[in-house]
Design a protein around this motif. Structure first.
Motif, PDB file in Angstrom:
ATOM      1  N   PHE A 146       0.765  -1.106   0.087  1.00 27.56           N
ATOM      2  CA  PHE A 146      -0.042  -0.015  -0.006  1.00 27.56           C
ATOM      3  C   PHE A 146       1.044   1.018  -0.070  1.00 27.56           C
ATOM      4  O   PHE A 146       0.598   2.138  -0.711  1.00 27.56           O
ATOM      5  CB  PHE A 146      -0.983   0.050   1.300  1.00 27.56           C
ATOM      6  CG  PHE A 146      -1.820   1.255   1.442  1.00 27.56           C
ATOM      7  CD1 PHE A 146      -2.572   1.593   0.340  1.00 27.56           C
ATOM      8  CD2 PHE A 146      -1.880   1.681   2.419  1.00 27.56           C
ATOM      9  CE1 PHE A 146      -3.445   2.742   0.416  1.00 27.56           C
ATOM     10  CE2 PHE A 146      -2.533   3.072   2.609  1.00 27.56           C
ATOM     11  CZ  PHE A 146      -3.359   3.661   1.668  1.00 27.56           C
ATOM     12  N   ALA A 147       1.901   1.264   0.900  1.00 33.98           N
ATOM     13  CA  ALA A 147       2.581   2.380   0.979  1.00 33.98           C
ATOM     14  C   ALA A 147       3.523   2.611  -0.560  1.00 33.98           C
ATOM     15  O   ALA A 147       3.813   3.787  -0.835  1.00 33.98           O
ATOM     16  CB  ALA A 147       3.792   2.261   2.007  1.00 33.98           C
ATOM     17  N   LEU A 148       3.766   1.645  -0.939  1.00 31.34           N
ATOM     18  CA  LEU A 148       4.688   1.796  -2.306  1.00 31.34           C
ATOM     19  C   LEU A 148       3.666   1.922  -3.637  1.00 31.34           C
ATOM     20  O   LEU A 148       4.267   2.689  -4.484  1.00 31.34           O
ATOM     21  CB  LEU A 148       5.362   0.542  -2.618  1.00 31.34           C
ATOM     22  CG  LEU A 148       6.522   0.009  -1.469  1.00 31.34           C
ATOM     23  CD1 LEU A 148       7.192  -1.203  -1.896  1.00 31.34           C
ATOM     24  CD2 LEU A 148       7.469   1.170  -1.490  1.00 31.34           C
ATOM     25  N   LEU A 149       2.632   1.461  -3.533  1.00 27.44           N
ATOM     26  CA  LEU A 149       1.825   1.410  -4.855  1.00 27.44           C
ATOM     27  C   LEU A 149       0.850   2.579  -4.959  1.00 27.44           C
ATOM     28  O   LEU A 149       0.211   3.158  -5.801  1.00 27.44           O
ATOM     29  CB  LEU A 149       0.941   0.044  -4.847  1.00 27.44           C
ATOM     30  CG  LEU A 149       1.698  -0.990  -5.277  1.00 27.44           C
ATOM     31  CD1 LEU A 149       0.898  -2.284  -5.131  1.00 27.44           C
ATOM     32  CD2 LEU A 149       2.666  -0.839  -6.230  1.00 27.44           C
ATOM     33  N   ILE A 150       0.507   3.262  -3.718  1.00 29.73           N
ATOM     34  CA  ILE A 150      -0.341   4.673  -3.887  1.00 29.73           C
ATOM     35  C   ILE A 150       0.010   5.738  -4.734  1.00 29.73           C
ATOM     36  O   ILE A 150      -0.788   6.352  -5.434  1.00 29.73           O
ATOM     37  CB  ILE A 150      -0.856   5.073  -2.408  1.00 29.73           C
ATOM     38  CG1 ILE A 150      -1.941   6.013  -2.467  1.00 29.73           C
ATOM     39  CG2 ILE A 150       0.442   5.760  -1.699  1.00 29.73           C
ATOM     40  CD1 ILE A 150      -2.540   6.472  -1.178  1.00 29.73           C
ATOM     41  N   TYR A 151       1.342   5.988  -4.709  1.00 29.28           N
ATOM     42  CA  TYR A 151       1.812   6.917  -5.668  1.00 29.28           C
ATOM     43  C   TYR A 151       1.417   6.599  -7.256  1.00 29.28           C
ATOM     44  O   TYR A 151       1.207   7.464  -7.764  1.00 29.28           O
ATOM     45  CB  TYR A 151       3.289   7.284  -5.268  1.00 29.28           C
ATOM     46  CG  TYR A 151       3.958   8.429  -6.327  1.00 29.28           C
ATOM     47  CD1 TYR A 151       3.342   9.689  -6.264  1.00 29.28           C
ATOM     48  CD2 TYR A 151       4.830   8.030  -7.188  1.00 29.28           C
ATOM     49  CE1 TYR A 151       3.779  10.792  -7.515  1.00 29.28           C
ATOM     50  CE2 TYR A 151       5.218   8.867  -8.648  1.00 29.28           C
ATOM     51  CZ  TYR A 151       4.636  10.183  -8.391  1.00 29.28           C
ATOM     52  OH  TYR A 151       5.145  11.016  -9.295  1.00 29.28           O
ATOM     53  N   PRO A 152       2.043   5.602  -7.550  1.00 32.26           N
ATOM     54  CA  PRO A 152       1.667   5.229  -9.002  1.00 32.26           C
ATOM     55  C   PRO A 152       0.088   5.078  -9.484  1.00 32.26           C
ATOM     56  O   PRO A 152      -0.295   5.525 -10.248  1.00 32.26           O
ATOM     57  CB  PRO A 152       2.269   3.864  -9.156  1.00 32.26           C
ATOM     58  CG  PRO A 152       3.331   3.472  -8.096  1.00 32.26           C
ATOM     59  CD  PRO A 152       3.025   4.383  -6.933  1.00 32.26           C
ATOM     60  N   ALA A 153      -0.497   4.917  -8.245  1.00 39.37           N
ATOM     61  CA  ALA A 153      -2.123   4.843  -8.515  1.00 39.37           C
ATOM     62  C   ALA A 153      -2.397   6.447  -8.729  1.00 39.37           C
ATOM     63  O   ALA A 153      -3.133   6.657  -9.897  1.00 39.37           O
ATOM     64  CB  ALA A 153      -2.770   4.599  -7.424  1.00 39.37           C
ATOM     65  N   PHE A 154      -2.137   7.204  -8.035  1.00 41.20           N
ATOM     66  CA  PHE A 154      -2.323   8.862  -8.366  1.00 41.20           C
ATOM     67  C   PHE A 154      -1.690   9.323  -9.489  1.00 41.20           C
ATOM     68  O   PHE A 154      -2.293  10.322 -10.237  1.00 41.20           O
ATOM     69  CB  PHE A 154      -2.185   9.566  -6.982  1.00 41.20           C
ATOM     70  CG  PHE A 154      -3.140   9.468  -5.982  1.00 41.20           C
ATOM     71  CD1 PHE A 154      -4.465  10.311  -5.996  1.00 41.20           C
ATOM     72  CD2 PHE A 154      -3.288   8.457  -5.094  1.00 41.20           C
ATOM     73  CE1 PHE A 154      -5.397  10.164  -5.300  1.00 41.20           C
ATOM     74  CE2 PHE A 154      -4.343   8.314  -3.967  1.00 41.20           C
ATOM     75  CZ  PHE A 154      -5.355   9.207  -4.112  1.00 41.20           C
ATOM     76  N   ALA A 155      -0.570   8.957  -9.739  1.00 37.19           N
ATOM     77  CA  ALA A 155       0.104   9.308 -10.973  1.00 37.19           C
ATOM     78  C   ALA A 155      -0.760   8.980 -12.196  1.00 37.19           C
ATOM     79  O   ALA A 155      -0.867   9.717 -13.186  1.00 37.19           O
ATOM     80  CB  ALA A 155       1.481   8.814 -11.403  1.00 37.19           C
TER      81      ALA A 155
END
Length: 431
Positions: free
Chosen positions: A310-319
């Motif tokens: 979750f901590a690693l993938l939330i940025y790619p999601a919003f990108a």
């Protein structure tokens, strides 16, 4: 799966379906409809903040509902509390769909919205503890994770139903959707409540609870206070709250705030509705897979791995949300939620059940689940909106999510399970 176990899973999952249907539906409406219908005189940012504030209000009574209905579930039976909660959820959600707009009745509209939202939260507060306890107690040895995760498959159906109905009624004219269309899914909650009552009327209590009730009757005991029993071992009660924080914010950041974020970038709300439906379909099948994995490698490893993801993938999601391309946005929703969020949700309730003894299990699960959802998920869209508005960037939201994930990792690392958990006892230290 024997017929009795199928009835138990269906009876438990229908309540989880209603819980998530009500809350996802409210979240979708908060991001797209309520600023216009109930807070029309505000600028867009203030209107969205006001709408998400009403969303957060619904969580304030969830811990109270968890204590009240947890006590009923531990003293009178899981079935009793589950019958009450589905009726209350259905009535309060349908009432939200019948509130006139602020343009019609003025300030009374948002006041009524807050009232029924809090009433909704009260009944939702008692749902997960009873459902999780009943379903996991009926599970055969070695399959508790799978059975508990099937509740989250119900949440996937709720995702599909809430987003699908909003997308269907939003496909026509905007004026119809804002005036009447959004209300129909809320009123539909009454139909779900009727189905839930029919399914749950056929449920039996677990053998564990029956044995407890028989022992009380034999010894002519009234039974100890479930809340007091929970806090005889306060470590797990406190850690249950910390463990639940990451899963509580995952859906509301990635899907609810995420919808408001992408709409603010110029994306049509329909894209978000369809993406939520895709997520829901995948969730139906992904949750049992994560639950089964937790049966094989342990709840602790599965949940900690999901927190890290979750901590690693939330940025790619919003990108991907920022691309304004539908397919990429849908990919972002899958990456940000189906992988880490469903893994956390599919593991949590079984882990919480295994942290408490049978006489205080419903109360213990409710304390961890509902308080974490209140202080975490309830305020997540509001906090995320305020952070992104204040800093003009989504990065503070990413840091906020990573910090909550770290708290969940620490809580999970120190949690203990009952020593008689057959299917995972070798993976955990006893209390």
């Amino acid at each position: 799966m024997p017929a009795k176990q199928r009835r138990v899973v269906a009876g438990g999952a229908i309540g989880t379906l209603m819980e998530y249907f009500d809350y996802y539906l409210y979240g979708l409406a908060s991001a797209t409809v309520f600023p216009t219908v109930f807070f029309p005189n505000s600028n867009p940012v203030v209107g969205t903040l006001s709408s998400f504030a009403s969303f957060a209000f619904g969580f304030l009574l969830r811990p109270i509902g968890g204590l009240v209905f947890g006590h009923i579930g531990d003293r009178m039976g899981r079935k009793t509390t589950l019958m009450i909660t589905v009726v209350g959820m259905g009535i309060s959600t349908a009432a939200i769909g019948l509130i006139p707009s602020a343009g019609t009745i003025g300030i009374a509209a948002p006041i009524l919205l807050l009232f029924f939202r809090m009433l909704q939260g009260l009944f939702v507060g008692g749902e997960m503890g009873g459902a999780a306890a009943l379903v996991v107690e009926h599970a055969p040895a070695g399959r508790r994770g799978l059975f508990g995760a099937l509740l989250i498959s119900g949440a996937g159906v709720a995702n599909v139903a809430s987003a699908g109905l909003m997308a269907a009624f939003g496909a026509g004219s905007h004026s119809f959707f804002i005036t009447w269309g959004w209300r129909i899914p809320f009123v539909f909650a009454l139909v779900l409540a009727i189905i839930a009552v029919i399914l749950r009327s056929k449920l039996d209590e677990s053998n564990e609870f029956k044995d407890l009730a028989a022992a009380r009757a034999l010894n002519q005991e009234k039974g100890k206070s479930p809340l007091r029993e929970v806090f005889r071992h306060p470590k797990n009660a406190i850690l249950g709250i910390l463990i639940g924080l990451p899963q509580s914010i995952a859906g509301y950041l990635v899907l609810t705030f995420g919808l408001a974020f992408m709409v603010s970038k110029g994306t049509q709300a329909q894209v978000g509705f369809i993406g939520t439906m895709i997520v829901g379909v995948l969730q139906i099948f992904a949750a049992p897979l994560w639950g089964s994995l937790s049966d094989k490698i342990g709840r602790r490893k599965t949940y900690i791995g999901a927190c890290i993801a979750f901590a690693l993938l939330i940025y790619p999601a919003f990108a991907l949300y920022g691309t304004e391309t539908a397919v990429l946005i849908w990919l972002g929703m899958v990456i940000g939620f189906v992988i880490p969020g469903v893994a956390m949700q599919g593991t949590l309730q079984t882990m919480l059940v295994e942290m408490f003894d049978v006489e205080a299990r419903t109360t213990g699960v409710n304390i961890g689940y509902q308080i974490s959802n209140t202080i975490g998920g309830g305020f997540a869209p509001l906090i995320a909106t305020a952070l992104s508005a204040a800093f003009g960037s989504v990065w503070p939201v990413i840091i906020y999510a990573a910090a909550i994930a770290l708290i969940g990792i620490i809580g999970t690392a120190y949690a203990s399970l009952r020593p008689d958990v057959e299917n995972a006892g070798r993976l955990y230290e006893p209390k």
